[in-house]
Design a protein around this motif. Sequence first.
Motif, PDB file in Angstrom:
ATOM      1  N   PHE A 152      43.352  33.522  44.004  1.00 45.13           N
ATOM      2  CA  PHE A 152      42.458  33.850  44.627  1.00 45.13           C
ATOM      3  C   PHE A 152      41.212  33.848  44.052  1.00 45.13           C
ATOM      4  O   PHE A 152      40.468  33.982  42.912  1.00 45.13           O
ATOM      5  N   ARG A 153      40.250  33.798  45.489  1.00 51.65           N
ATOM      6  CA  ARG A 153      38.498  33.759  44.937  1.00 51.65           C
ATOM      7  C   ARG A 153      38.442  35.521  45.067  1.00 51.65           C
ATOM      8  O   ARG A 153      38.776  35.440  46.398  1.00 51.65           O
ATOM      9  N   ASP A 154      37.604  35.784  44.329  1.00 54.69           N
ATOM     10  CA  ASP A 154      37.039  37.210  44.590  1.00 54.69           C
ATOM     11  C   ASP A 154      35.696  36.964  45.473  1.00 54.69           C
ATOM     12  O   ASP A 154      34.982  35.761  45.783  1.00 54.69           O
ATOM     13  N   GLN A 155      34.560  38.269  45.289  1.00 58.02           N
ATOM     14  CA  GLN A 155      33.303  38.539  46.266  1.00 58.02           C
ATOM     15  C   GLN A 155      32.204  38.252  45.492  1.00 58.02           C
ATOM     16  O   GLN A 155      31.435  37.677  45.714  1.00 58.02           O
ATOM     17  N   ASN A 156      32.572  37.987  44.279  1.00 62.75           N
ATOM     18  CA  ASN A 156      31.918  37.367  43.057  1.00 62.75           C
ATOM     19  C   ASN A 156      31.907  36.127  42.515  1.00 62.75           C
ATOM     20  O   ASN A 156      31.622  35.600  42.133  1.00 62.75           O
ATOM     21  N   GLY A 157      33.033  34.932  43.663  1.00 62.27           N
ATOM     22  CA  GLY A 157      33.448  33.988  43.278  1.00 62.27           C
ATOM     23  C   GLY A 157      34.157  33.733  41.877  1.00 62.27           C
ATOM     24  O   GLY A 157      33.668  32.435  41.310  1.00 62.27           O
ATOM     25  N   PHE A 158      34.506  35.115  41.894  1.00 65.05           N
ATOM     26  CA  PHE A 158      35.276  34.266  40.544  1.00 65.05           C
ATOM     27  C   PHE A 158      36.608  34.355  41.218  1.00 65.05           C
ATOM     28  O   PHE A 158      37.404  34.985  42.297  1.00 65.05           O
TER      29      PHE A 158
END
Length: 314
Positions: free
Chosen positions: A246-252
């Motif tokens: 999954f992608r987190d809120q910071n784009g990682f």
Amino acid sequence: MSKYAPPTFSLSLLHPRYWSVWFGFGLLAIIVNVLPYKVLRAMGFSLGKLSMRYAKGRVHIARRNLELAFPDMPQDEIESIVVQNFKNTGFALFESGITWFWPTWRLKRRLKSVNLDEVIEYGKQGRGVLLCHPHTLNLEISARGFAILGYPGYGVYRPHDNPAYDFIQFWGRTHNGNKLIDRKDVKAMIRTLKQGHRLFYLGDHDYGRNKSVFVPFFAVQDACTTTGANILFSVTDCAMMPVTGFRDQNGFYELNLAPSISDDYPKKDEVAGAAIMNKAYEQVILRQVDQWMWLHKRYKTMQDESQRKGIRYM
């Protein structure tokens, strides 16, 4: 030549009928390499939200899936997830471009990993691993991420009807170290696991009643579920591990492996095995509900054959 031979380049793929495909992917490659990640994400989100105006049927499917899966969820929360899901779907186009066309160094900077010790140990033991990955919208990045970290695997794919598209898709998914197996080539899947490799397995969709059973998936008690994992596990004695990226809120992108479910998975009980598999998928999907593919009719096949297929979406 094997009927499962991978696509290869030939001059026939340069025929004018395929120019639009080459142009489209060429443009995508330029866009994802020239523009900053934050701009790509903003463009993807905008594209996805805009598509809701023209894909009202898919909006209805996503909303209905969530209503069936989470009957106690407030309607406003469902609507919020639907919007975010479409935004993520729009960005998935650019994420595929990122996966296929970004240089390794650039993508590696956006990867994080947790809980990899167990799959590494299986590799040392020479034991095959069935990586049970749900249909997340950034699945392409998950697969390449493992290869970048030094743990390439095999994916199962469906050849595309357009030969130019099929060639580009195959190249995009394999030039980074991963390999692909035709979805109908079960013998190759078995051989891959017996040889101690990792095989990505996406068993969370409704593939019809052939080689399927009806078990709970979220709140729906009779969700049509494939028994493919049971076949592969019974024949190969592989390890089975749920995995997400999954992608987190910071784009990682966090490559995250849940503990193996092999010890609890029954070899001779397809129904119990499918139920355990679905429960494992539920647990990892709940980490980021809005990044799963809710636009697919997950509950379309009815256990009662007298009931019309897709009646839940009427």
